[in-house]
Design a protein around this motif. Structure first.
Motif, PDB file in Angstrom:
ATOM      1  N   TYR A  93       0.841  -1.198   0.000  1.00 14.17           N
ATOM      2  CA  TYR A  93       0.000   0.000   0.000  1.00 14.17           C
ATOM      3  C   TYR A  93       0.881   1.254   0.000  1.00 14.17           C
ATOM      4  O   TYR A  93       0.494   2.287  -0.554  1.00 14.17           O
ATOM      5  N   GLY A  94       2.062   1.136   0.579  1.00 14.22           N
ATOM      6  CA  GLY A  94       3.007   2.246   0.547  1.00 14.22           C
ATOM      7  C   GLY A  94       3.374   2.614  -0.878  1.00 14.22           C
ATOM      8  O   GLY A  94       3.558   3.795  -1.206  1.00 14.22           O
ATOM      9  N   HIS A  95       3.477   1.620  -1.758  1.00 12.38           N
ATOM     10  CA  HIS A  95       3.743   1.910  -3.165  1.00 12.38           C
ATOM     11  C   HIS A  95       2.537   2.597  -3.819  1.00 12.38           C
ATOM     12  O   HIS A  95       2.697   3.448  -4.691  1.00 12.38           O
ATOM     13  N   HIS A  96       1.339   2.222  -3.381  1.00  8.87           N
ATOM     14  CA  HIS A  96       0.138   2.892  -3.880  1.00  8.87           C
ATOM     15  C   HIS A  96       0.160   4.372  -3.466  1.00  8.87           C
ATOM     16  O   HIS A  96      -0.187   5.252  -4.255  1.00  8.87           O
ATOM     17  N   VAL A  97       0.580   4.626  -2.239  1.00  7.84           N
ATOM     18  CA  VAL A  97       0.695   6.007  -1.759  1.00  7.84           C
ATOM     19  C   VAL A  97       1.726   6.768  -2.593  1.00  7.84           C
ATOM     20  O   VAL A  97       1.520   7.935  -2.958  1.00  7.84           O
ATOM     21  N   GLN A  98       2.838   6.115  -2.914  1.00  8.50           N
ATOM     22  CA  GLN A  98       3.847   6.744  -3.766  1.00  8.50           C
ATOM     23  C   GLN A  98       3.260   7.071  -5.137  1.00  8.50           C
ATOM     24  O   GLN A  98       3.571   8.111  -5.721  1.00  8.50           O
ATOM     25  N   HIS A  99       2.423   6.187  -5.637  1.00  7.92           N
ATOM     26  CA  HIS A  99       1.779   6.431  -6.933  1.00  7.92           C
ATOM     27  C   HIS A  99       0.828   7.619  -6.852  1.00  7.92           C
ATOM     28  O   HIS A  99       0.870   8.536  -7.685  1.00  7.92           O
ATOM     29  N   LEU A 100      -0.058   7.645  -5.846  1.00  6.28           N
ATOM     30  CA  LEU A 100      -1.050   8.710  -5.726  1.00  6.28           C
ATOM     31  C   LEU A 100      -0.401  10.074  -5.505  1.00  6.28           C
ATOM     32  O   LEU A 100      -0.919  11.098  -5.964  1.00  6.28           O
ATOM     33  N   SER A 101       0.718  10.093  -4.792  1.00  6.05           N
ATOM     34  CA  SER A 101       1.376  11.360  -4.463  1.00  6.05           C
ATOM     35  C   SER A 101       2.330  11.840  -5.547  1.00  6.05           C
ATOM     36  O   SER A 101       2.921  12.919  -5.422  1.00  6.05           O
ATOM     37  N   GLY A 102       2.502  11.050  -6.604  1.00  2.00           N
ATOM     38  CA  GLY A 102       3.390  11.447  -7.687  1.00  2.00           C
ATOM     39  C   GLY A 102       4.841  11.073  -7.468  1.00  2.00           C
ATOM     40  O   GLY A 102       5.694  11.361  -8.318  1.00  2.00           O
ATOM     41  N   ILE A 103       5.146  10.429  -6.351  1.00  2.00           N
ATOM     42  CA  ILE A 103       6.530  10.046  -6.078  1.00  2.00           C
ATOM     43  C   ILE A 103       7.025   9.031  -7.100  1.00  2.00           C
ATOM     44  O   ILE A 103       8.164   9.106  -7.578  1.00  2.00           O
ATOM     45  N   LEU A 104       6.168   8.098  -7.484  1.00  2.00           N
ATOM     46  CA  LEU A 104       6.578   7.094  -8.469  1.00  2.00           C
ATOM     47  C   LEU A 104       6.889   7.727  -9.829  1.00  2.00           C
ATOM     48  O   LEU A 104       7.882   7.383 -10.468  1.00  2.00           O
ATOM     49  N   SER A 105       6.031   8.631 -10.265  1.00  3.25           N
ATOM     50  CA  SER A 105       6.279   9.243 -11.576  1.00  3.25           C
ATOM     51  C   SER A 105       7.530  10.115 -11.537  1.00  3.25           C
ATOM     52  O   SER A 105       8.292  10.172 -12.505  1.00  3.25           O
ATOM     53  N   ASP A 106       7.768  10.802 -10.405  1.00  2.00           N
ATOM     54  CA  ASP A 106       8.994  11.601 -10.271  1.00  2.00           C
ATOM     55  C   ASP A 106      10.222  10.696 -10.303  1.00  2.00           C
ATOM     56  O   ASP A 106      11.240  11.032 -10.915  1.00  2.00           O
ATOM     57  N   ALA A 107      10.122   9.546  -9.627  1.00  2.00           N
ATOM     58  CA  ALA A 107      11.247   8.604  -9.609  1.00  2.00           C
ATOM     59  C   ALA A 107      11.481   8.033 -11.011  1.00  2.00           C
ATOM     60  O   ALA A 107      12.623   7.853 -11.438  1.00  2.00           O
ATOM     61  N   ASN A 108      10.405   7.768 -11.716  1.00  2.00           N
ATOM     62  CA  ASN A 108      10.499   7.252 -13.077  1.00  2.00           C
ATOM     63  C   ASN A 108      11.235   8.249 -13.975  1.00  2.00           C
ATOM     64  O   ASN A 108      12.075   7.876 -14.791  1.00  2.00           O
ATOM     65  N   GLU A 109      10.928   9.512 -13.804  1.00  2.00           N
ATOM     66  CA  GLU A 109      11.582  10.569 -14.580  1.00  2.00           C
ATOM     67  C   GLU A 109      13.079  10.584 -14.309  1.00  2.00           C
ATOM     68  O   GLU A 109      13.907  10.688 -15.215  1.00  2.00           O
ATOM     69  N   GLN A 110      13.434  10.475 -13.028  1.00  2.00           N
ATOM     70  CA  GLN A 110      14.847  10.504 -12.648  1.00  2.00           C
ATOM     71  C   GLN A 110      15.577   9.256 -13.150  1.00  2.00           C
ATOM     72  O   GLN A 110      16.749   9.317 -13.516  1.00  2.00           O
ATOM     73  N   LEU A 111      14.882   8.134 -13.172  1.00  3.85           N
ATOM     74  CA  LEU A 111      15.514   6.872 -13.529  1.00  3.85           C
ATOM     75  C   LEU A 111      16.130   6.925 -14.921  1.00  3.85           C
ATOM     76  O   LEU A 111      17.190   6.355 -15.170  1.00  3.85           O
ATOM     77  N   ASN A 112      15.465   7.608 -15.828  1.00  7.59           N
ATOM     78  CA  ASN A 112      15.952   7.667 -17.198  1.00  7.59           C
ATOM     79  C   ASN A 112      17.261   8.436 -17.344  1.00  7.59           C
ATOM     80  O   ASN A 112      17.863   8.427 -18.414  1.00  7.59           O
ATOM     81  N   SER A 158      23.511   1.012 -12.924  1.00  9.00           N
ATOM     82  CA  SER A 158      24.549   1.861 -12.341  1.00  9.00           C
ATOM     83  C   SER A 158      24.254   2.112 -10.865  1.00  9.00           C
ATOM     84  O   SER A 158      23.116   1.927 -10.406  1.00  9.00           O
ATOM     85  N   PRO A 159      25.248   2.543 -10.076  1.00 12.05           N
ATOM     86  CA  PRO A 159      25.006   2.829  -8.660  1.00 12.05           C
ATOM     87  C   PRO A 159      23.843   3.801  -8.422  1.00 12.05           C
ATOM     88  O   PRO A 159      23.001   3.544  -7.547  1.00 12.05           O
ATOM     89  N   PRO A 160      23.722   4.912  -9.175  1.00 13.58           N
ATOM     90  CA  PRO A 160      22.573   5.801  -8.941  1.00 13.58           C
ATOM     91  C   PRO A 160      21.245   5.125  -9.253  1.00 13.58           C
ATOM     92  O   PRO A 160      20.244   5.358  -8.564  1.00 13.58           O
ATOM     93  N   ASP A 161      21.230   4.292 -10.276  1.00 11.61           N
ATOM     94  CA  ASP A 161      20.034   3.554 -10.669  1.00 11.61           C
ATOM     95  C   ASP A 161      19.576   2.642  -9.520  1.00 11.61           C
ATOM     96  O   ASP A 161      18.402   2.629  -9.146  1.00 11.61           O
ATOM     97  N   ARG A 162      20.512   1.905  -8.953  1.00 13.49           N
ATOM     98  CA  ARG A 162      20.174   0.988  -7.854  1.00 13.49           C
ATOM     99  C   ARG A 162      19.787   1.759  -6.594  1.00 13.49           C
ATOM    100  O   ARG A 162      18.901   1.349  -5.848  1.00 13.49           O
ATOM    101  N   GLU A 163      20.460   2.881  -6.380  1.00 13.63           N
ATOM    102  CA  GLU A 163      20.149   3.668  -5.182  1.00 13.63           C
ATOM    103  C   GLU A 163      18.732   4.217  -5.240  1.00 13.63           C
ATOM    104  O   GLU A 163      18.024   4.262  -4.229  1.00 13.63           O
TER     105      GLU A 163
END
Length: 322
Positions: A212-231, A237-242
């Motif tokens: 459910y914590g991942h659902h919260v990350q999705h609703l709050s936009g944290i997942l999409s922000d992380a997705n943007e950074q991942l690219n 790479s170390p930053p990717d895994r971190e």
């Protein structure tokens, strides 16, 4: 290694077999590659389901796992100098932590969870999860709407052969289930889940609170922000895994914060809440999720502090998320 919260201890051998551990990474669409899964061992490395950022949950009794999936529309950034990528990791990831949900003073509502007895048949198992979901919603909805985010419920699918909006479920020896943001559903096939957790209340409670914590990350936009950074980072790479570890550890902390508000109320006694938090020590070392002690420590941090602002893994130093 600098750690957060109480130092994790090795499971007491007299307390019974060490149960499975979870390894997952958030994704809005999942697509497996051809890489072979790691063999179980003292410090296994899970496959990095790379067309996306997976959230996999792998367990030590039998090699199991739980995934969460966001889709990537852009191609990976070209290979860059590792040192250069490392220099920019903290500044780029820190921006994710500026999310309004993670402001200091965001405390989840106290909730009294009325959970039915945990049973293995599908009807009773579904009732158990549905009751905990109601509790999770009552705890998280005020925090999300108070931070300016629309609330949306999540469902749990216990089908043994589900069809998800994120793709086929990985094989049983690679995953227990997945959280799919595309259809806001947590997939926990009954057969796999029971094989992984048995009927340990604390394990099921911790698992669902984490997912459910991942659902919260999705609703709050944290997942999409992380997705943007991942690219921005080369695959593996170390930053990717971190970045993946920060997502996972935050979900642990969110689970701990929920348990803080449910502890000592209704069906979740203080003892059961502490057992659920401590259950994260069963999650073995992983370079995509962190050392087992770190995983438990972030859950403990959420439980001890209660304030979601203390779950800001994005502002934590790198040595706290290894």
């Amino acid at each position: 290694m600098h750690t957060v919260g109480d130092a994790a201890k090795e499971p007491d051998p007299e307390s019974g077999t060490v149960r499975p551990y979870f390894e997952d990474l958030p994704l809005e669409s999942w697509e497996a590659d051809d890489a072979s899964p790691s063999e179980p061992g003292p410090a296994p490395r899970s496959p990095w389901w790379r067309t996306v950022l997976p959230v996999v949950v792998a367990l030590v009794l039998v090699s199991a796992a739980v995934f969460v999936v966001p889709a990537f529309e852009d191609e990976r950034a070209p290979e860059t100098d590792a040192a250069s990528a490392g220099d920019t990791t903290m500044s780029s990831l820190a921006s994710i932590g500026d999310n309004p949900l993670l402001e200091s003073g965001t405390v989840l509502a106290d909730v009294s969870c009325d959970l039915p007895p945990l049973r293995s048949d599908e009807k009773r198992l579904r009732e158990f999860y549905a009751a905990q979901l109601r509790c999770l919603e009552h705890a998280w909805e005020p925090a999300l709407t108070g931070a300016g985010f629309p609330f949306e419920p999540v469902t749990v699918d216990l089908s043994d052969d589900p069809v998800t909006a994120c793709g086929d479920l990985p094989p049983a020896d690679q995953a227990t289930g997945l959280y799919c943001a595309e259809d806001t559903t947590i997939y926990l096939p009954r057969e796999r889940t029971l094989e992984a957790f048995g009927l340990a209340d604390e394990a099921h409670i911790a698992t669902l609170a984490h997912e459910y914590g991942h659902h919260v990350q999705h609703l709050s936009g944290i997942l999409s922000d992380a997705n943007e950074q991942l690219n921005r980072y080369p695959e593996g790479s170390p930053p990717d895994r971190e970045l993946g570890r920060r997502l996972e550890l935050q979900a642990n902390c969110f689970a701990g914060a929920f348990l803080a508000g449910a502890s000592g109320r209704g069906s979740i006694s203080n003892e059961l809440a502490r057992a659920a938090v401590d259950d994260f020590r069963n999650w073995i070392d992983s370079d995509t999720h962190g050392a087992s002690e770190t995983q438990r420590e972030w859950a403990t941090r959420g439980y001890q502090r209660g304030d979601v602002g203390h779950c800001n893994t994005w502002h934590a130093p790198s040595e706290d998320v290894v």
